[in-house]
Scaffold this motif. Sequence first.
Motif, PDB file in Angstrom:
ATOM      1  N   TYR A 132       0.844  -1.198   0.000  1.00  0.00           N
ATOM      2  CA  TYR A 132       0.000   0.000   0.000  1.00  0.00           C
ATOM      3  C   TYR A 132       0.878   1.247   0.000  1.00  0.00           C
ATOM      4  O   TYR A 132       1.889   1.296   0.706  1.00  0.00           O
ATOM      5  CB  TYR A 132      -0.902   0.012   1.246  1.00  0.00           C
ATOM      6  CG  TYR A 132      -1.876   1.155   1.257  1.00  0.00           C
ATOM      7  CD1 TYR A 132      -3.062   1.085   0.544  1.00  0.00           C
ATOM      8  CD2 TYR A 132      -1.612   2.320   1.953  1.00  0.00           C
ATOM      9  CE1 TYR A 132      -3.960   2.142   0.523  1.00  0.00           C
ATOM     10  CE2 TYR A 132      -2.500   3.380   1.942  1.00  0.00           C
ATOM     11  CZ  TYR A 132      -3.677   3.284   1.230  1.00  0.00           C
ATOM     12  OH  TYR A 132      -4.556   4.333   1.217  1.00  0.00           O
ATOM     13  N   ASN A 185      -3.431   3.016  10.779  1.00  0.00           N
ATOM     14  CA  ASN A 185      -3.537   1.631  10.318  1.00  0.00           C
ATOM     15  C   ASN A 185      -3.282   0.608  11.419  1.00  0.00           C
ATOM     16  O   ASN A 185      -3.419  -0.584  11.187  1.00  0.00           O
ATOM     17  CB  ASN A 185      -2.573   1.402   9.156  1.00  0.00           C
ATOM     18  CG  ASN A 185      -3.020   2.127   7.922  1.00  0.00           C
ATOM     19  OD1 ASN A 185      -3.939   1.689   7.247  1.00  0.00           O
ATOM     20  ND2 ASN A 185      -2.419   3.267   7.637  1.00  0.00           N
ATOM     21  N   THR A 232      -6.802   3.189   5.626  1.00  0.00           N
ATOM     22  CA  THR A 232      -7.272   2.561   4.393  1.00  0.00           C
ATOM     23  C   THR A 232      -6.545   1.249   4.124  1.00  0.00           C
ATOM     24  O   THR A 232      -7.168   0.268   3.709  1.00  0.00           O
ATOM     25  CB  THR A 232      -7.100   3.519   3.200  1.00  0.00           C
ATOM     26  OG1 THR A 232      -7.758   4.739   3.505  1.00  0.00           O
ATOM     27  CG2 THR A 232      -7.683   2.927   1.923  1.00  0.00           C
ATOM     28  N   PHE A 233      -5.247   1.203   4.367  1.00  0.00           N
ATOM     29  CA  PHE A 233      -4.508  -0.043   4.160  1.00  0.00           C
ATOM     30  C   PHE A 233      -5.064  -1.136   5.060  1.00  0.00           C
ATOM     31  O   PHE A 233      -5.374  -2.235   4.602  1.00  0.00           O
ATOM     32  CB  PHE A 233      -3.012   0.163   4.411  1.00  0.00           C
ATOM     33  CG  PHE A 233      -2.218  -1.109   4.482  1.00  0.00           C
ATOM     34  CD1 PHE A 233      -2.325  -2.070   3.486  1.00  0.00           C
ATOM     35  CD2 PHE A 233      -1.359  -1.353   5.537  1.00  0.00           C
ATOM     36  CE1 PHE A 233      -1.584  -3.257   3.546  1.00  0.00           C
ATOM     37  CE2 PHE A 233      -0.621  -2.524   5.598  1.00  0.00           C
ATOM     38  CZ  PHE A 233      -0.737  -3.479   4.611  1.00  0.00           C
ATOM     39  N   ASN A 252      -8.502  -2.220   3.757  1.00  0.00           N
ATOM     40  CA  ASN A 252      -8.423  -2.998   2.522  1.00  0.00           C
ATOM     41  C   ASN A 252      -7.841  -4.382   2.774  1.00  0.00           C
ATOM     42  O   ASN A 252      -8.316  -5.370   2.222  1.00  0.00           O
ATOM     43  CB  ASN A 252      -7.608  -2.262   1.468  1.00  0.00           C
ATOM     44  CG  ASN A 252      -8.303  -1.021   0.952  1.00  0.00           C
ATOM     45  OD1 ASN A 252      -9.439  -0.732   1.300  1.00  0.00           O
ATOM     46  ND2 ASN A 252      -7.606  -0.257   0.128  1.00  0.00           N
ATOM     47  N   TYR A 284      -2.888  -3.465  -2.306  1.00  0.00           N
ATOM     48  CA  TYR A 284      -4.106  -3.012  -1.624  1.00  0.00           C
ATOM     49  C   TYR A 284      -4.505  -1.575  -1.977  1.00  0.00           C
ATOM     50  O   TYR A 284      -5.412  -1.015  -1.376  1.00  0.00           O
ATOM     51  CB  TYR A 284      -3.983  -3.211  -0.112  1.00  0.00           C
ATOM     52  CG  TYR A 284      -3.827  -4.668   0.195  1.00  0.00           C
ATOM     53  CD1 TYR A 284      -4.917  -5.540   0.113  1.00  0.00           C
ATOM     54  CD2 TYR A 284      -2.592  -5.214   0.517  1.00  0.00           C
ATOM     55  CE1 TYR A 284      -4.779  -6.892   0.346  1.00  0.00           C
ATOM     56  CE2 TYR A 284      -2.449  -6.564   0.771  1.00  0.00           C
ATOM     57  CZ  TYR A 284      -3.538  -7.392   0.681  1.00  0.00           C
ATOM     58  OH  TYR A 284      -3.411  -8.743   0.911  1.00  0.00           O
ATOM     59  N   ASN A 285      -3.876  -0.969  -2.978  1.00  0.00           N
ATOM     60  CA  ASN A 285      -4.343   0.285  -3.533  1.00  0.00           C
ATOM     61  C   ASN A 285      -5.251   0.019  -4.720  1.00  0.00           C
ATOM     62  O   ASN A 285      -6.004   0.907  -5.125  1.00  0.00           O
ATOM     63  CB  ASN A 285      -3.176   1.150  -4.045  1.00  0.00           C
ATOM     64  CG  ASN A 285      -2.442   1.853  -2.954  1.00  0.00           C
ATOM     65  OD1 ASN A 285      -1.546   1.273  -2.367  1.00  0.00           O
ATOM     66  ND2 ASN A 285      -2.803   3.094  -2.681  1.00  0.00           N
ATOM     67  N   TYR A 326      -8.397  -6.412  -5.915  1.00  0.00           N
ATOM     68  CA  TYR A 326      -7.246  -6.969  -5.197  1.00  0.00           C
ATOM     69  C   TYR A 326      -6.756  -8.220  -5.886  1.00  0.00           C
ATOM     70  O   TYR A 326      -7.541  -9.027  -6.341  1.00  0.00           O
ATOM     71  CB  TYR A 326      -7.621  -7.249  -3.746  1.00  0.00           C
ATOM     72  CG  TYR A 326      -8.132  -6.033  -3.047  1.00  0.00           C
ATOM     73  CD1 TYR A 326      -9.439  -5.963  -2.614  1.00  0.00           C
ATOM     74  CD2 TYR A 326      -7.306  -4.924  -2.855  1.00  0.00           C
ATOM     75  CE1 TYR A 326      -9.912  -4.831  -1.987  1.00  0.00           C
ATOM     76  CE2 TYR A 326      -7.779  -3.789  -2.235  1.00  0.00           C
ATOM     77  CZ  TYR A 326      -9.086  -3.757  -1.809  1.00  0.00           C
ATOM     78  OH  TYR A 326      -9.544  -2.626  -1.197  1.00  0.00           O
TER      79      TYR A 326
END
Length: 149
Positions: free
Chosen positions: A64, A82, A91-92, A95, A143-144, A148
């Motif tokens: 990420y 995180n 967000t990481f 996800n 994971y961006n 996925y």
Amino acid sequence: MNICEAIKDLIEKNFSKSFACNQFFYEDECNDYSMLKAYKEETGIYHFYEIENNGEGGTKKSLYIGVSYEKSHGLKKRVTQNFTAGNTGGTFRNNLAAYKFKNDQIQAIKYIKKHVFLELLPTKSNEAKKLEEIAIAIYEPQYNLKTYT
């Protein structure tokens, strides 16, 4: 060397030293982010990755890449979001939890603590978002991506 390789090389030379995420935690579940103190109000990008083929010659697997473009939400804050379940941001973590752990944020955090490394690249706030876009295009972090892999 093509342009993408040259830019990737330039980015990698400017990342701060690498941190193993497990350095921030103790067995009693206390968090120690003192190593990130210098990044409290820094803007720039951060890169979560793991090492494939542990040991000598292991390669980085990009997980990420995120951005901080406001001093009020500096790199330290953006990264540490995180590490706490239910925290806004992260967000990481979100996800990773969605893809790998059936939305279990606690399992995602445990995984990050055990397997993930972190690099930081401070930059001017007006350059941060563009640098994030370039880094994502070059590294293709797992994971961006919308889908996925």
